[in-house]
Structures are given as C-alpha cells and as structure tokens.
Design a protein around this motif. Structure first.
Motif, PDB file in Angstrom:
ATOM      1  N   ILE A 296       0.850  -1.234   0.095  1.00  0.00           N
ATOM      2  CA  ILE A 296      -0.049  -0.072   0.054  1.00  0.00           C
ATOM      3  C   ILE A 296       0.893   1.205   0.099  1.00  0.00           C
ATOM      4  CG2 ILE A 296      -1.528   1.253   1.173  1.00  0.00           C
ATOM      5  CD1 ILE A 296      -2.895  -1.256   2.431  1.00  0.00           C
ATOM      6  N   ILE A 297       0.630   2.058  -0.977  1.00  0.00           N
ATOM      7  CA  ILE A 297       1.344   3.568  -1.048  1.00  0.00           C
ATOM      8  C   ILE A 297       0.440   4.426  -0.515  1.00  0.00           C
ATOM      9  CG2 ILE A 297       2.774   4.787  -2.442  1.00  0.00           C
ATOM     10  CD1 ILE A 297       3.182   2.548  -4.308  1.00  0.00           C
ATOM     11  N   GLY A 298       0.770   5.235   0.494  1.00  0.00           N
ATOM     12  CA  GLY A 298      -0.162   6.355   0.942  1.00  0.00           C
ATOM     13  C   GLY A 298       0.298   7.480   0.359  1.00  0.00           C
ATOM     14  N   ILE A 299      -0.979   8.476   0.394  1.00  0.00           N
ATOM     15  CA  ILE A 299      -0.284   9.900  -0.028  1.00  0.00           C
ATOM     16  C   ILE A 299      -1.372  10.855   1.146  1.00  0.00           C
ATOM     17  CG2 ILE A 299      -0.016   9.682  -2.416  1.00  0.00           C
ATOM     18  CD1 ILE A 299      -3.001  11.002  -2.579  1.00  0.00           C
ATOM     19  N   GLY A 300      -0.923  11.956   1.231  1.00  0.00           N
ATOM     20  CA  GLY A 300      -1.807  12.772   1.973  1.00  0.00           C
ATOM     21  C   GLY A 300      -1.557  12.448   3.513  1.00  0.00           C
ATOM     22  N   GLU A 301      -1.371  11.607   4.132  1.00  0.00           N
ATOM     23  CA  GLU A 301      -1.089  11.374   5.504  1.00  0.00           C
ATOM     24  C   GLU A 301       0.063  10.406   5.812  1.00  0.00           C
ATOM     25  OE1 GLU A 301      -5.996  10.762   6.429  1.00  0.00           O
ATOM     26  OE2 GLU A 301      -4.827   9.102   5.784  1.00  0.00           O
ATOM     27  N   GLY A 302       0.621  10.660   6.863  1.00  0.00           N
ATOM     28  CA  GLY A 302       1.955   9.934   7.279  1.00  0.00           C
ATOM     29  C   GLY A 302       1.488   8.490   7.863  1.00  0.00           C
ATOM     30  N   LEU A 303       2.427   7.625   7.854  1.00  0.00           N
ATOM     31  CA  LEU A 303       2.088   6.293   8.407  1.00  0.00           C
ATOM     32  C   LEU A 303       3.165   6.090   9.477  1.00  0.00           C
ATOM     33  CD1 LEU A 303       1.579   4.486   4.927  1.00  0.00           C
ATOM     34  CD2 LEU A 303      -0.039   4.737   6.904  1.00  0.00           C
ATOM     35  N   ARG A 304       4.162   7.091   9.636  1.00  0.00           N
ATOM     36  CA  ARG A 304       5.253   6.884  10.684  1.00  0.00           C
ATOM     37  C   ARG A 304       5.423   7.927  11.653  1.00  0.00           C
ATOM     38  NH1 ARG A 304       7.423   1.894   8.352  1.00  0.00           N
ATOM     39  NH2 ARG A 304       6.946   2.191   6.355  1.00  0.00           N
ATOM     40  N   ASN A 305       5.953   7.640  12.823  1.00  0.00           N
ATOM     41  CA  ASN A 305       6.389   8.495  13.660  1.00  0.00           C
ATOM     42  C   ASN A 305       7.703   9.371  13.150  1.00  0.00           C
ATOM     43  OD1 ASN A 305       3.801   8.142  15.411  1.00  0.00           O
ATOM     44  ND2 ASN A 305       5.174   6.212  15.880  1.00  0.00           N
ATOM     45  N   GLN A 306       8.118  10.271  13.940  1.00  0.00           N
ATOM     46  CA  GLN A 306       9.759  10.813  13.674  1.00  0.00           C
ATOM     47  C   GLN A 306      10.488   9.863  13.624  1.00  0.00           C
ATOM     48  OE1 GLN A 306      10.358  14.479  12.391  1.00  0.00           O
ATOM     49  NE2 GLN A 306       8.237  13.693  12.052  1.00  0.00           N
TER      50      GLN A 306
ATOM     51  N   THR B 261      11.827  13.480   7.292  1.00  0.00           N
ATOM     52  CA  THR B 261      11.041  12.759   7.970  1.00  0.00           C
ATOM     53  C   THR B 261       9.673  12.989   7.677  1.00  0.00           C
ATOM     54  OG1 THR B 261      11.291  14.425   9.695  1.00  0.00           O
ATOM     55  CG2 THR B 261      12.707  12.922   9.993  1.00  0.00           C
ATOM     56  N   PRO B 262       8.693  12.116   8.451  1.00  0.00           N
ATOM     57  CA  PRO B 262       7.385  12.441   8.376  1.00  0.00           C
ATOM     58  C   PRO B 262       7.068  13.649   8.476  1.00  0.00           C
ATOM     59  CG  PRO B 262       7.698  10.460   9.535  1.00  0.00           C
ATOM     60  CD  PRO B 262       8.997  10.803   9.303  1.00  0.00           C
ATOM     61  N   ILE B 263       5.903  14.685   8.186  1.00  0.00           N
ATOM     62  CA  ILE B 263       5.416  15.813   8.333  1.00  0.00           C
ATOM     63  C   ILE B 263       5.210  15.820   9.755  1.00  0.00           C
ATOM     64  CG2 ILE B 263       4.061  17.731   7.573  1.00  0.00           C
ATOM     65  CD1 ILE B 263       6.346  16.987   5.399  1.00  0.00           C
ATOM     66  N   VAL B 264       5.650  16.789  10.608  1.00  0.00           N
ATOM     67  CA  VAL B 264       5.185  16.950  12.185  1.00  0.00           C
ATOM     68  C   VAL B 264       3.888  17.775  12.078  1.00  0.00           C
ATOM     69  CG1 VAL B 264       7.265  16.149  13.193  1.00  0.00           C
ATOM     70  CG2 VAL B 264       6.886  18.744  12.622  1.00  0.00           C
TER      71      VAL B 264
END
Ligand SMILES: [Zn+2]
Length: 431
Positions: A205-215, A321-324
């Motif tokens: 699954i490739i996600g867009i618009g929302e993060g799937l991970r923490n920093q 890194t994922p967007i905070v």
C-alpha cells in the motif's frame, strides 16, 4: 533510470543539483515576470548564486505571492499549457497551476522514480484509489508515472469499497495507492462482507496525504491499525502540486527519499536560516526543470527534518522525516514547540477517549494556552484528567489544560454544518 543519480555519492548529487540550479535561475530570469521583478527589486546578481547555500540571498516565495501574482509566475505563453490544476491558497481564492507538455513528462519521471523506490516495475499492477480529475495533479501524475515505468494501473478512483474489492478480485493488483485512512474502511467492508482480504493479491500500500510513521520511523497509530489487520508492505509519500515532486519511502521505510533531478530542498528555522540535519524546520523548495510555473525558495508551510546519512537501500539522496505539522499551526506551550498531530496522537492512543477538540488561545505570558476538551467512551477507575496529563507529559514533556465534556457536545464541535473534514483543532490566536 539505469544510472540513477541517487546511488551516487552525496557530493556528486550536490554538484549535479548546483548545475541544475544555475539553469533554473537563468530560466527564471529570462522567462518569469515575477522573479525578474524580484531579482531587480532586491539587486540580486545571479552570477553570485553558485552554490545551494547562496540561495539564502534570495527572498522566499510565499503561498500568498502565488495568489496575488498568479499570472506573473507563468513562464510560457498560455497556449503552451496542456493541463490546468488548482491548489487551495491561504487567502481564499485557489491558485492556478499550468503544466506544459514537458512538465507532464517531468511528473511522469517523478512518479516513475517514486514507484520504483517503492519496488514497482514492469509486471506490477497498481490500483489507484485517488481522484484523477477535479483539477488535482496527483492522480494524473500517478497514471503518467506508471505508464513511464512500464507497469500497469487500474483507475478506480476514491471511495466505493464494493467497487474496490470487485476490482481487486477481477484484476489481481499487487499494489494500492490511496489516502491511508481509507484502508480501515476498506478492511471493515471486507470483514462485513466475508471477503478474505488477508489472502488477496494486494501486497503493498502506497499512501499519500497522510503519514504512516512517527519521527523515529516506527508506524504511527494509523500505520499500526492497518498493519495489525493486514500484513502488507506500507510506503508513505509526501508531495504537493507546488513542488511537482514526491518524497517516497524505499523498502526500509526510513523517510521519503528526495529525487535530486526534480527539486532542491532547504529546511529553514524560525530565523529564516537553515537548521542542522535532524532538526525540524520548514520545508522550502526550489523546483528544477519546470517549464510552466517554476518556483524559487517556496515556503511549503510543512515542518519536518532532513536526514542525510546513507540509507540501507544504497541511495545517498537525503530523506525527509514524516511531516510533524503545518507551520501555521505551531504551538508554543510552556517553552516547548509542538504541532496538533502530536496532541492528536496522544489522545488517539488513549482507549477511554471517545472524541476531543483542541483549542489554542493567546495567553498573557506571550506563549500559547492550550485547552483540550475530551468526551469519554467510559469513565476509567482512576482520575482521567490526571492520567491524560501524565500521558501528555510522557510524550510531549508538557501537558495542556484538560476539560472533560459530554461526548455529544464535542461531537457538535467536531462536525459543524458544511464541514467535510472533522474539526479537531480550533486556533483562536490573533497574531
Ligand atoms: Zn532508502
């Protein structure tokens, strides 16, 4: 893509980007009414901008500039525009973007690289669960990227779990591209209709618009919710229309790789100067190779950190890194800087919390006052307010004020009339 620059040394990548930067600056000077004016007003000698660090001599471009001078950003005659796109602006009216034929090729290259980074190639089948029209760039870019890569795509569009599962059964895609929060809905539909999703053809699954991970790159709540039910490989991506570039995770999931042919990134602190690697700042981008509406030092408003050490996959392109959070939503609570998603994360991970809304107000001391109103699923055996404060301190080092309210009262704030997205953050600061 046989000789992918991302596997070259960081020095080679930088030298390559600086050559491309000179081309981009020359093009802006020759073709952009907006930037020609900016260079002249600020007496900027482009010959003196040799290195990426030299970019600091050039003022930023803000979202509102795009809105106020939209036409002046276009670098080619209108007749060269093939595809028109809009993005939401900060001042109400949307901003128009025009892509030329070459820009569409560039988007195809960008997405082909991103999909390759997520392990796709000829023979793979991607089911696209995002919109391809409605003036969006993303869906079209994915289609072009898959075509360029030599893989296959099924354009189902967003929503409609029944049609998604019917398509998965018929065409046997191995990959899904979607907004990740759609996946729990897809799983729920499968469970309610006896679809054996864990043995489906889908492996990625490739996600867009929302993060799937923490920093720290561990899966966030949404990532875990998906992974616990469905053992698929998860890939997060970060992109925007203004950038026309995607930061995509490789199989190691250690942040989104930058594709250096497309974009130069600076991570900027509150003083407008670059922050060290690993430190969170605002993502500022300079596009490379854009013909229609190239941008120079554009402030995205997105906050994250850059990681430059080589990745296990062998790529030396730096990662984000994922967007905070969004810069506009930054909160200063008792000397600590934080963003609404971090507050949401604590509340979303508390089992007795039913719903909540976060209010931010100015305080007399000059920092922000944060009040979280929570509705409880059930009354825990201990003091919920004290427990929540402890959880906040453990995760964020500071605790906001907490008020327990009836769940239906919070619900009314979450879902006001006309709002399509739930409202969980209310900013009452004047600024
Ligand atoms: Zn990697």
């Amino acid at each position: 893509m046989n000789k992918d620059i991302e596997f070259e040394s960081a020095e080679t990548i930088r030298a390559y980007q600086e050559t491309r930067l000179h081309e981009a600056l020359d093009y802006l000077h020759a073709c952009s009414p907006y930037y020609r004016r900016l260079f002249s007003t600020h007496h900027i000698d482009l010959a003196g901008i040799r290195r990426i660090d030299d970019l600091q001599r050039i003022p930023f471009t803000e979202k509102k500039d795009l809105q106020l001078h939209n036409e002046d950003f276009r670098c080619c005659p209108k007749a060269k525009i093939v595809d028109y796109i809009t993005t939401s602006g900060t001042l109400g009216e949307p901003v128009t973007f025009g892509c030329t034929d070459r820009d569409l090729d560039r988007l195809a290259f960008n997405e082909a690289k991103s999909f390759a980074c997520a392990g796709l190639g000829p023979g793979n089948i991607l089911q696209l669960m995002t919109t391809i029209d409605k003036r969006f760039m993303a869906g079209l870019a994915y289609f072009l990227g898959i075509r360029r890569l030599g893989a296959s795509i099924i354009r189902v569009g967003n929503g409609i779990p029944e049609l998604q599962w019917d398509t998965i059964r018929r065409m046997q895609p191995d990959s899904i591209m979607c907004v990740p929060s759609f996946i729990p809905r897809l799983i729920q539909y499968a469970e309610e209709h006896g679809i054996d999703y864990t043995h489906s053809s889908v492996k990625r699954i490739i996600g867009i618009g929302e993060g799937l991970r923490n920093q720290d790159f561990t899966l966030n709540l949404l990532g875990r919710q998906i992974k616990e039910k469905w053992d698929v490989q998860l890939f997060a991506t970060y992109s925007s229309t203004e950038m026309g570039a995607t930061f995509s995770e490789c199989e190691y999931g250690q942040g989104g790789h930058c594709h250096p042919e497309l974009i130069i990134v600076e991570i900027i602190g509150e003083d407008g100067r670059p922050v060290p690697d690993g430190e969170v700042g605002e993502v500022v981008v300079t596009t490379l190779g854009v013909e229609g509406m190239p941008l120079l030092r554009f402030r995205t408003g997105d906050m994250c950190a850059r990681i430059s050490e080589p990745c296990q996959c062998g790529r030396n392109s730096f990662r984000l890194t994922p967007i905070v959070g969004r810069k506009n939503n930054m909160i200063k609570l008792k000397g600590t800087t934080l963003y609404p998603p971090a507050i949401n994360d604590v509340l979303d991970n508390t089992d007795y919390v039913q719903n909540y809304v976060v209010y931010v107000q100015d305080s007399e001391s000059g920092t922000d006052d944060v009040v979280v109103k929570v509705g409880l699923k059930y009354e825990p055996a201990y003091d919920a307010v004290k427990d929540l404060k402890d959880r906040f301190r453990a995760h964020l080092r500071v605790a906001p004020k907490i008020e327990v309210r009836p769940t239906d009262e919070v619900q009314r704030v979450n879902f006001p009339a006309k709002s399509r997205k739930p409202v969980k953050f209310i900013d009452q600061r004047k600024r």
